[in-house]
Design an enzyme around this catalytic site. Structure first.
Site, PDB file in Angstrom:
ATOM      1  N   TYR A 122      -8.592 -19.208  22.608  1.00  0.00           N
ATOM      2  CA  TYR A 122      -9.023 -18.498  23.817  1.00  0.00           C
ATOM      3  C   TYR A 122     -10.151 -19.312  24.450  1.00  0.00           C
ATOM      4  CZ  TYR A 122     -11.271 -14.555  26.388  1.00  0.00           C
ATOM      5  OH  TYR A 122     -11.839 -13.732  27.325  1.00  0.00           O
ATOM      6  N   GLU A 126     -18.053 -21.815  28.955  1.00  0.00           N
ATOM      7  CA  GLU A 126     -18.288 -23.194  29.405  1.00  0.00           C
ATOM      8  C   GLU A 126     -19.744 -23.574  29.112  1.00  0.00           C
ATOM      9  OE1 GLU A 126     -15.054 -23.142  33.079  1.00  0.00           O
ATOM     10  OE2 GLU A 126     -17.141 -23.655  33.498  1.00  0.00           O
ATOM     11  N   GLY A 128     -22.115 -24.204  31.019  1.00  0.00           N
ATOM     12  CA  GLY A 128     -23.060 -23.548  31.910  1.00  0.00           C
ATOM     13  C   GLY A 128     -22.800 -22.078  32.143  1.00  0.00           C
ATOM     14  N   GLU A 362     -17.613 -13.082  21.533  1.00  0.00           N
ATOM     15  CA  GLU A 362     -16.868 -11.973  22.144  1.00  0.00           C
ATOM     16  C   GLU A 362     -17.783 -11.126  23.040  1.00  0.00           C
ATOM     17  OE1 GLU A 362     -13.998 -12.670  21.718  1.00  0.00           O
ATOM     18  OE2 GLU A 362     -13.156 -12.468  19.710  1.00  0.00           O
TER      19      GLU A 362
END
Length: 381
Positions: A122, A126, A128, A362
């Site tokens: 998944y 990223e 940033g 998560e």
């Protein structure tokens, strides 16, 4: 609402627990030390139906419930939270294809995902944008019947050891409405990987950056329409949060069991540790907290199964509470071992290291509080 498991649920839980005890637990410390990704063992789990737990059965899935999945992931995590957590991520990514893919996509990928012949990851975070997931910048530009991708995904579980990446990319403007979801094979030209990260825990699964440099991905690999990718990502995370809470409870239960066994054998000041009332009170509190978290997890899973409007809030609550309780119980179990708890051979310090990240991934537990607060405030208006 259930407060007792039926015969089928007990059988599912016991099957997963027996598999964990026989196939996972005896090797967990070595896998952690050697950073070994036990694909062969996970495929054995898939042969028992754990590769596509809540995938529809027309493509080889087990067609079970989120409640069943919570039982399975807690049981598997008693053997190793890291392995259980990766299987949960694989299930989450596969479910996104099952729920939002067309029939051709489902038939193409899901049969081999359910057997774990193909492994899925998944890809949302990223460099940033972590908690601010809707600010992702990986760009997919339409070029005929392909998208051309440029950007990078960070902290991707299973990266380098898997076959498919379910990737959230920006196909439109800023914000969640500009995000779409692509299924990208690992051998795509222009896709490369960062180094395997050196981590505190979760060493039995690789974690790498996934980098796209003019990677060409067929438009037919997009799940649903353009612009619904953030919705797909968040739908996946509702179940993913339950799964990771279940993994925390399984790891913590194992740590508590180890502590109880240690206290029965260890003596101090002329008595066994389990004869000291202060320590009896401590393990009583640990067991109570675990039971409360487990009961809450079951309630949230049942809500998600019946598509309750409150499900997202309950999943966030259960994730926050379950992962906080899981880590604290494991940490207390280490303390009850004294200096021996700090040694790797006793297995408790590994559980502590593994469970710490569950409060981050998560959706961090701070973001879980934000989700709950927003739902409460919206409901009060």
């Amino acid at each position: 609402m259930q407060f007792a498991l039926n015969e089928d649920q007990i059988a599912i839980r016991d099957m997963a627990r027996a598999f964990a005890a026989e196939k996972i637990a005896p090797h967990a410390l070595r896998w952690d030390e050697e950073k070994h990704f036990p694909v062969d063992v996970m495929r054995e789990a898939a042969a028992l139906g754990m590769g596509g737990i809540y995938i529809k059965d027309d493509v080889g899935g087990s067609a079970m419930t989120r409640f069943d999945a919570a039982l399975i992931f807690e049981a598997l995590a008693t053997g190793c939270p890291t392995v259980s957590a990766y299987i949960s991520i694989h299930n989450m990514a596969s479910w996104m294809i099952d729920a939002f893919g067309n029939d051709a996509q489902r038939q193409k990928w899901l049969p081999k995902l359910c057997t774990m012949e193909l492994l899925a990851s998944y890809c949302l975070t990223e460099p940033g944008s972590g908690s601010d997931a809707a600010a992702l910048r990986t760009r997919a530009v339409r070029d005929g019947d392909h998208y051309v991708l440029n950007g990078q995904k960070q902290f991707i579980s299973g990266a380098g050891g898997g076959d498919l990446y379910v990737v959230m990319v920006r196909t439109g403007g800023d914000g969640p409405g500009g995000i779409s979801t692509l299924v990208i094979p690992a051998d795509t030209s222009g896709l490369s990987l960062g180094a395997n990260e050196r981590k505190m825990g979760w060493n039995a699964q690789p974690t790498r950056a996934v980098i796209f440099e003019n990677a060409r991905v067929p438009v037919e690999n997009r799940l649903g329409e353009e612009g619904i990718g953030f919705k797909i990502a968040m739908a996946g995370l509702d179940g993913g949060r339950l799964n990771i809470a279940a993994c925390s409870l399984g790891g913590a239960q194992s740590a508590l069991d180890k502590a109880l066994a240690y206290m029965k054998d260890r003596k101090a000041f002329g008595k066994r540790l389990d004869e000291f009332q202060a320590l009896q009170f401590r393990v009583a509190d640990m067991a109570t907290e675990l039971e409360a978290a487990r009961t809450f997890l079951w309630r949230a899973a049942a809500a998600l199964d019946r598509r309750d409007p409150e499900a997202t809030k309950l999943c966030a609550m259960a994730k926050r509470f379950g992962t906080d309780v899981g880590f604290e119980v494991a940490n207390q179990a280490l303390q009850l071992h004294g200096g021996y708890g700090y040694l790797s051979e006793y297995g408790v310090e590994k559980i502590v290291r593994d469970l710490r990240v569950h409060q981050i991934l998560e959706g961090t537990n701070e973001i879980m509080r934000l989700i709950v607060a927003r739902k409460l405030i919206e409901g009060a208006r």
